[in-house]
Design a protein around this motif. Structure first.
Motif, PDB file in Angstrom:
ATOM      1  N   ARG B  93     126.199  27.340  -1.776  1.00 11.59           N
ATOM      2  CA  ARG B  93     126.128  28.794  -1.961  1.00 11.59           C
ATOM      3  C   ARG B  93     124.703  29.195  -2.264  1.00 11.59           C
ATOM      4  N   LEU B  94     123.873  29.142  -1.250  1.00 12.91           N
ATOM      5  CA  LEU B  94     122.497  29.604  -1.421  1.00 12.91           C
ATOM      6  C   LEU B  94     122.451  31.100  -1.130  1.00 12.91           C
ATOM      7  N   PHE B  95     121.330  31.715  -1.469  1.00  9.97           N
ATOM      8  CA  PHE B  95     121.112  33.101  -1.064  1.00  9.97           C
ATOM      9  C   PHE B  95     120.569  33.037   0.355  1.00  9.97           C
ATOM     10  N   ALA B  96     121.489  33.079   1.317  1.00 12.29           N
ATOM     11  CA  ALA B  96     121.189  32.657   2.684  1.00 12.29           C
ATOM     12  C   ALA B  96     120.039  33.426   3.316  1.00 12.29           C
ATOM     13  N   ASN B  97     119.948  34.730   3.031  1.00 11.76           N
ATOM     14  CA  ASN B  97     118.929  35.534   3.690  1.00 11.76           C
ATOM     15  C   ASN B  97     117.684  35.729   2.831  1.00 11.76           C
ATOM     16  N   MET B  98     117.526  34.868   1.869  1.00 13.01           N
ATOM     17  CA  MET B  98     116.273  34.881   1.115  1.00 13.01           C
ATOM     18  C   MET B  98     115.553  33.580   1.448  1.00 13.01           C
ATOM     19  N   SER B  99     114.222  33.597   1.299  1.00 11.13           N
ATOM     20  CA  SER B  99     113.470  32.407   1.666  1.00 11.13           C
ATOM     21  C   SER B  99     113.748  31.288   0.669  1.00 11.13           C
ATOM     22  N   ALA B 100     113.388  30.085   1.075  1.00 11.02           N
ATOM     23  CA  ALA B 100     113.598  28.926   0.207  1.00 11.02           C
ATOM     24  C   ALA B 100     112.927  29.151  -1.141  1.00 11.02           C
ATOM     25  N   LEU B 101     111.711  29.683  -1.068  1.00 12.18           N
ATOM     26  CA  LEU B 101     110.960  29.903  -2.306  1.00 12.18           C
ATOM     27  C   LEU B 101     111.652  30.947  -3.183  1.00 12.18           C
ATOM     28  N   GLU B 102     112.091  32.025  -2.554  1.00 17.26           N
ATOM     29  CA  GLU B 102     112.748  33.094  -3.319  1.00 17.26           C
ATOM     30  C   GLU B 102     114.023  32.597  -3.991  1.00 17.26           C
ATOM     31  N   ASN B 103     114.741  31.718  -3.317  1.00 17.11           N
ATOM     32  CA  ASN B 103     115.944  31.157  -3.911  1.00 17.11           C
ATOM     33  C   ASN B 103     115.631  30.519  -5.262  1.00 17.11           C
ATOM     34  N   ILE B 104     114.557  29.751  -5.280  1.00 17.35           N
ATOM     35  CA  ILE B 104     114.200  29.089  -6.531  1.00 17.35           C
ATOM     36  C   ILE B 104     113.679  30.103  -7.538  1.00 17.35           C
ATOM     37  N   MET B 105     112.953  31.122  -7.034  1.00 12.59           N
ATOM     38  CA  MET B 105     112.420  32.136  -7.939  1.00 12.59           C
ATOM     39  C   MET B 105     113.567  32.865  -8.652  1.00 12.59           C
ATOM     40  N   VAL B 106     114.674  33.056  -7.946  1.00 14.73           N
ATOM     41  CA  VAL B 106     115.843  33.670  -8.588  1.00 14.73           C
ATOM     42  C   VAL B 106     116.313  32.790  -9.742  1.00 14.73           C
ATOM     43  N   ARG B 164     119.455  20.058  -1.225  1.00 13.49           N
ATOM     44  CA  ARG B 164     118.372  19.801  -2.169  1.00 13.49           C
ATOM     45  C   ARG B 164     117.826  21.104  -2.730  1.00 13.49           C
ATOM     46  N   LEU B 165     117.802  22.151  -1.882  1.00  8.02           N
ATOM     47  CA  LEU B 165     117.321  23.450  -2.364  1.00  8.02           C
ATOM     48  C   LEU B 165     118.235  23.968  -3.483  1.00  8.02           C
ATOM     49  N   GLU B 166     119.515  23.728  -3.329  1.00 10.57           N
ATOM     50  CA  GLU B 166     120.442  24.166  -4.372  1.00 10.57           C
ATOM     51  C   GLU B 166     120.141  23.452  -5.688  1.00 10.57           C
ATOM     52  N   ILE B 167     119.797  22.178  -5.580  1.00 13.74           N
ATOM     53  CA  ILE B 167     119.436  21.433  -6.792  1.00 13.74           C
ATOM     54  C   ILE B 167     118.161  22.018  -7.394  1.00 13.74           C
ATOM     55  N   ALA B 168     117.195  22.322  -6.530  1.00 10.81           N
ATOM     56  CA  ALA B 168     115.930  22.889  -7.021  1.00 10.81           C
ATOM     57  C   ALA B 168     116.167  24.227  -7.712  1.00 10.81           C
ATOM     58  N   ARG B 169     117.052  25.042  -7.119  1.00  9.18           N
ATOM     59  CA  ARG B 169     117.358  26.338  -7.706  1.00  9.18           C
ATOM     60  C   ARG B 169     117.986  26.165  -9.086  1.00  9.18           C
ATOM     61  N   ALA B 170     118.879  25.187  -9.186  1.00 12.76           N
ATOM     62  CA  ALA B 170     119.509  24.915 -10.484  1.00 12.76           C
ATOM     63  C   ALA B 170     118.475  24.422 -11.489  1.00 12.76           C
ATOM     64  N   LEU B 171     117.554  23.578 -11.026  1.00  7.08           N
ATOM     65  CA  LEU B 171     116.537  23.047 -11.940  1.00  7.08           C
ATOM     66  C   LEU B 171     115.602  24.154 -12.424  1.00  7.08           C
ATOM     67  N   ALA B 172     115.454  25.196 -11.634  1.00 12.54           N
ATOM     68  CA  ALA B 172     114.557  26.287 -12.002  1.00 12.54           C
ATOM     69  C   ALA B 172     115.023  26.998 -13.263  1.00 12.54           C
ATOM     70  N   THR B 173     116.297  26.858 -13.615  1.00 10.01           N
ATOM     71  CA  THR B 173     116.781  27.518 -14.829  1.00 10.01           C
ATOM     72  C   THR B 173     116.486  26.699 -16.081  1.00 10.01           C
ATOM     73  N   ASP B 174     115.698  25.650 -15.934  1.00  9.53           N
ATOM     74  CA  ASP B 174     115.373  24.751 -17.058  1.00  9.53           C
ATOM     75  C   ASP B 174     116.626  24.282 -17.776  1.00  9.53           C
ATOM     76  N   PRO B 175     117.528  23.618 -17.066  1.00 10.08           N
ATOM     77  CA  PRO B 175     118.798  23.258 -17.705  1.00 10.08           C
ATOM     78  C   PRO B 175     118.664  22.046 -18.626  1.00 10.08           C
ATOM     79  N   LYS B 176     119.603  21.969 -19.564  1.00 11.31           N
ATOM     80  CA  LYS B 176     119.741  20.739 -20.336  1.00 11.31           C
ATOM     81  C   LYS B 176     120.672  19.807 -19.592  1.00 11.31           C
ATOM     82  N   MET B 177     121.634  20.429 -18.900  1.00 11.59           N
ATOM     83  CA  MET B 177     122.567  19.631 -18.122  1.00 11.59           C
ATOM     84  C   MET B 177     122.660  20.200 -16.712  1.00 11.59           C
ATOM     85  N   LEU B 178     122.559  19.305 -15.749  1.00 13.51           N
ATOM     86  CA  LEU B 178     122.676  19.708 -14.351  1.00 13.51           C
ATOM     87  C   LEU B 178     124.036  19.248 -13.851  1.00 13.51           C
ATOM     88  N   ALA B 179     124.840  20.181 -13.391  1.00 12.41           N
ATOM     89  CA  ALA B 179     126.176  19.847 -12.930  1.00 12.41           C
ATOM     90  C   ALA B 179     126.220  19.956 -11.409  1.00 12.41           C
TER      91      ALA B 179
END
Lengths: 374, 259
Positions: B93-106, B164-179
């Protein structure tokens, strides 16, 4: 497809374009007045008002992806706020720099009022609720003349003060640096300033943390919330920002017209504004402006042009231009949506989404099938 | 099996019903800080349900759920994201019409603060924050190994890159736990291998990982501890070796009565 590609501008070129654009916009009322007559300056004024409205709706529909069919309600709130506070209706004549911001704020509040119960709704369902909201506001204004007369009902409010401040009224001809500026010209410049302000705000919001959050909600609300976006607040913000623009232009409309009645705020208006956004290019400020200009000018051009063209073709007027124009207008909408489904000037993102770059897709498919074997 | 002091996530007696069906019944488990915790089970065992409870998508019906010492039983997803749980989705479930970079910025949204005023005035603080967001997003793109133009729309990335982009987006939230919900689904052997390396790097950077996966080989080779769910119940828990030899688990996977 290179339809959407624009020539690359260097910084100096950008300034040149900017300067030319500024001169064109400043000279427009005079040129129009000289070539086409004063009626067309008035139409230009309306075009600017509609651009403001369309840009406001663009925040809700284009950025946040919330389909709003009752947007004209906020326009009505702003207009009635202005009309009630500066007209003989209550004998109030508040200064314009109080009334206009107040109209924006009030409309923004109504935006939250509409947004709050519709937070869980999307797509068709949201459209229906917003449609109802728009109608409620209109009917409310229509019937608020009894038992206490507030809005004067269907008769509307007349003799609304023109926009004026410090003894200078935009309602009458003024001399500025020796140049004679009729009322429509003055309003043109006022509306131009507000339109530029609205464009500025839209641009800044688009490329910001808030703008990205709106787009994330548009793309996938569940994922957006899982990424820590408080969807409730961000959606309410979109509703109220859009409504504020609507309220602001509503106030300007009331001052400009001098008369408003509930008739001006029908569903057709909402649909028209939505058409500007969708036809121009959802989510793209340039496209929305283009849509606004076209949708105001086209019916007028058809109204004025359909008669003479028939005379020239058939020697007489076969169909009343007035009834023909909406037919042609509807036809034009259908054709545009068929030929350019993402709008006339789509945002880069929607353009890529809807353009048929099959090559890319095919390449990717091939890669995903055969790519692993290397 | 008392929860230990260094546990990050604790579930006790968590149940979730859909109509009359118990999707989860009285599941208790804890996840230690810094470990990779695997969740396996046959289809319909309740893995994703548990996952959705932990990330706030579902409300649990009974039981308790603590994260980092605070109870979060009935919180919304964005609250949990702020608390430090970031997730990916089984069906991307990525933000399909946003760029890869923007996805992580979100993804940085929850750790940044610029509001309307900052966006409009673009003051010093807002500009600095925007720069930091962009920079961090670029770093994360590189970290998960997505090279090339950052402006590519998310939906135009290859399948593996999207994962992998989805993982990067999740990591951008500075998580303690990545699910991660089945991150290796649909990946080929090479991609799975690089995913494994990526997850180990993430764990080594101090982030706890919760992993649902069907690829048993991957999960046995990667996880420190594993829980096995079947029909909404936890039927086993332990190190990969323990789970591999567990008779109940074998029965659940192969069918029939436990020998």
């Amino acid at each position: 497809m290179n339809l959407g590609k624009f020539p690359y501008c260097k910084k100096c070129n950008a300034w040149r374009v900017f300067a030319v654009l500024a001169i064109v916009l400043l000279a427009l009322p005079f040129v129009t007045d000289a070539l086409l007559g004063r009626g067309w300056v008035r139409i230009a004024d309306f075009a600017l008002l509609y651009i403001m409205l369309a840009l406001g709706l663009n925040i809700v529909v284009g950025y946040a992806g919330l389909l709003d069919l009752g947007y004209v309600a906020f326009f009505a709130v702003g207009a009635y706020n202005y009309a009630l506070l500066s007209s003989p209706q209550f004998g109030l004549h508040w200064p314009v720099w109080v009334v206009l911001p107040l109209g924006g704020l009030l409309a923004g509040f109504f935006g939250v009022l509409l947004g709050a119960p519709t937070l869980r709704l999307r797509g068709d369902y949201l459209a229906i609720v917003t449609l109802g909201f728009g109608e409620i506001i209109r009917i409310f204004l229509n019937n608020l003349n009894a038992p206490v007369n507030v809005t004067n009902g269907p008769q509307g409010i007349s003799m609304i003060d023109p926009v004026q401040s410090g003894g200078i009224s935009l309602g009458s001809t003024q001399q500025v640096f020796g140049i004679t500026l009729p009322s429509v010209h003055l309003y043109y410049y006022l509306f131009l300033c507000f339109t530029l302000l609205v464009i500025f705000v839209s641009l800044r919001l688009e490329n910001s943390r808030i703008g990205r959050a709106w787009m994330a909600i548009r793309e996938d609300e569940v994922a957006a919330e899982a990424m820590g976006i408080n969807t409730r607040n961000i959606k309410l913000l979109a509703f109220s920002m859009g409504a504020t623009f609507g309220g602001l232009s509503g106030g300007l409309f009331a001052g400009f017209q001098g008369f408003i009645s509930p008739e001006s705020f029908s569903l057709t208006e909402s649909v028209m504004i939505l058409c500007m956004v969708v036809l121009g290019g959802m989510g793209n400020i340039g496209g929305v402006i283009l849509g606004g200009v076209l949708l105001v000018l086209l019916p007028e051009a058809l109204r004025n042009g359909a008669g003479p063209v028939q005379q020239w073709l058939f020697g007489k007027t076969l169909v009343d231009p007035e009834s023909l124009r909406m037919l042609l207008f509807g036809l034009a909408l259908v054709v545009v949506m068929l030929v350019r489904p993402a709008g006339l000037w789509p945002s880069t993102q929607r353009r890529r989404e809807l353009s048929d770059d099959d090559d890319d897709v095919v390449k990717q498919e091939l890669e995903s099938v055969y790519g692993s074997s290397k | 099996m008392a929860p230990q002091n260094n546990s990050l996530l604790e579930l006790s007696c968590v149940s979730k019903y859909f109509g009359g069906l118990a999707a989860l019944s009285e599941v208790s488990l804890y996840i230690k800080r810094g470990e990779i915790y695997g969740l396996i089970g046959p289809n319909g065992a309740g893995k994703t349900t548990l996952f959705n409870i932990v990330t706030g998508l579902y409300r649990l019906d009974e039981g308790e759920f603590n994260f980092d010492g605070i109870a979060y039983a009935h919180c919304k997803p964005h609250v949990l994201a702020e608390a430090g749980i970031a997730r990916t989705f089984q069906n991307i479930r990525l933000f399909a019409n946003m760029s890869a970079l923007e996805n992580i910025m979100v993804g940085r949204h929850v750790r940044t603060h610029t509001g309307i005023w900052g966006a409009l005035t673009r003051n010093v603080a807002a500009r600095a924050e925007e720069r930091a967001i962009t920079q961090r997003a670029r770093e994360l793109l590189r970290f998960v190994g997505i090279d090339g133009p950052h402006q590519t729309l998310a939906k135009h990335l290859s399948y593996g890159e999207q994962r992998r982009l989805e993982i990067a987006r999740a990591l951008a939230t500075d998580p303690k736990m990545l699910a991660l919900d089945e991150p290796a689904a649909g990946m080929n052997a090479t991609e799975t291998e690089s995913l494994k390396t990526l997850l180990q790097t993430i764990r080594n950077s101090g982030i706890t990982v919760l992993l649902i996966e069907h690829d048993v080989k991957l999960i046995l080779g990667l996880c420190d501890r594993i829980a096995v769910l079947d029909y909404g119940k936890k039927i086993a828990e332990g190190t990969p070796d323990e789970v591999r030899r567990n008779q109940t688990v074998i029965a659940a996977y192969l069918g029939g009565e436990a020998a």
